[in-house]
Design a protein around this motif. Structure first.
Motif, PDB file in Angstrom:
ATOM      1  N   ARG A 132       0.797  -1.238   0.149  1.00 12.90           N
ATOM      2  CA  ARG A 132      -0.054  -0.043   0.076  1.00 12.90           C
ATOM      3  C   ARG A 132       0.815   1.201  -0.042  1.00 12.90           C
ATOM      4  NH1 ARG A 132      -3.897  -2.077   4.460  1.00 12.90           N
ATOM      5  NH2 ARG A 132      -5.299  -3.286   3.142  1.00 12.90           N
ATOM      6  N   ARG A 133       1.886   1.323   0.968  1.00 14.31           N
ATOM      7  CA  ARG A 133       2.673   2.528   0.976  1.00 14.31           C
ATOM      8  C   ARG A 133       3.570   2.586  -0.646  1.00 14.31           C
ATOM      9  NH1 ARG A 133       4.760   1.012   6.047  1.00 14.31           N
ATOM     10  NH2 ARG A 133       6.456  -0.202   4.884  1.00 14.31           N
ATOM     11  N   ASP A 134       3.931   1.516  -1.049  1.00 13.61           N
ATOM     12  CA  ASP A 134       4.440   1.766  -2.281  1.00 13.61           C
ATOM     13  C   ASP A 134       3.552   2.299  -3.382  1.00 13.61           C
ATOM     14  OD1 ASP A 134       6.966   1.038  -3.546  1.00 13.61           O
ATOM     15  OD2 ASP A 134       5.592   0.001  -4.836  1.00 13.61           O
ATOM     16  N   GLN A 135       2.388   2.087  -3.569  1.00 11.75           N
ATOM     17  CA  GLN A 135       1.369   2.346  -4.436  1.00 11.75           C
ATOM     18  C   GLN A 135       0.983   3.893  -4.161  1.00 11.75           C
ATOM     19  OE1 GLN A 135      -2.295   0.265  -3.865  1.00 11.75           O
ATOM     20  NE2 GLN A 135      -2.201  -0.419  -5.766  1.00 11.75           N
ATOM     21  N   ARG A 136       0.996   4.304  -2.713  1.00 11.47           N
ATOM     22  CA  ARG A 136       0.840   5.609  -2.571  1.00 11.47           C
ATOM     23  C   ARG A 136       1.967   6.551  -3.004  1.00 11.47           C
ATOM     24  NH1 ARG A 136      -1.414   4.833   2.558  1.00 11.47           N
ATOM     25  NH2 ARG A 136       0.613   4.875   3.391  1.00 11.47           N
ATOM     26  N   SER A 137       3.199   6.025  -2.841  1.00 10.26           N
ATOM     27  CA  SER A 137       4.442   6.984  -3.129  1.00 10.26           C
ATOM     28  C   SER A 137       4.556   6.969  -4.675  1.00 10.26           C
ATOM     29  CB  SER A 137       5.870   6.220  -2.649  1.00 10.26           C
ATOM     30  OG  SER A 137       5.933   4.978  -3.036  1.00 10.26           O
TER      31      SER A 137
END
Ligand SMILES: [Zn+2]
Length: 86
Positions: free
Chosen positions: A76-81
């Motif tokens: 999820r974090r990677d998607q946001r960034s």
């Protein structure tokens, strides 16, 4: 569970994982000697409070194993960034 996984350690693997199921076996010990005096014949699948199996995930690329949530959060974090910043 359909959430995407990303290994939080090598951050290169989104595809190849092992699911690690935890089994519990009830035992009783003699507190003085440490000897196991009872061992259940049954192995019980460990479950979380919501009834789903309490699994770990292992990355087949770097070998890291940890809670499933840490893999979901990393994805999820990677998607946001990856989203454009305003
Ligand atoms: Zn990894």
């Amino acid at each position: 569970m359909s959430a995407a996984y990303l290994c939080p350690v090598c951050r290169a693997n989104r595809q190849a994982f092992d699911l690690v199921y935890k089994l519990a076996q009830e035992i009783r010990k003699d507190p003085e000697t440490g000897k196991t005096v009872y061992r259940s014949d049954e192995l019980e699948l460990m479950r979380r409070e919501d009834g789903r199996p309490d699994i770990d995930v292992k990355c087949r690329q770097c070998g890291y194993a940890g809670a499933e949530q840490s893999f979901v959060r990393a994805a999820r974090r990677d998607q946001r960034s990856a989203l454009p910043a305003f």
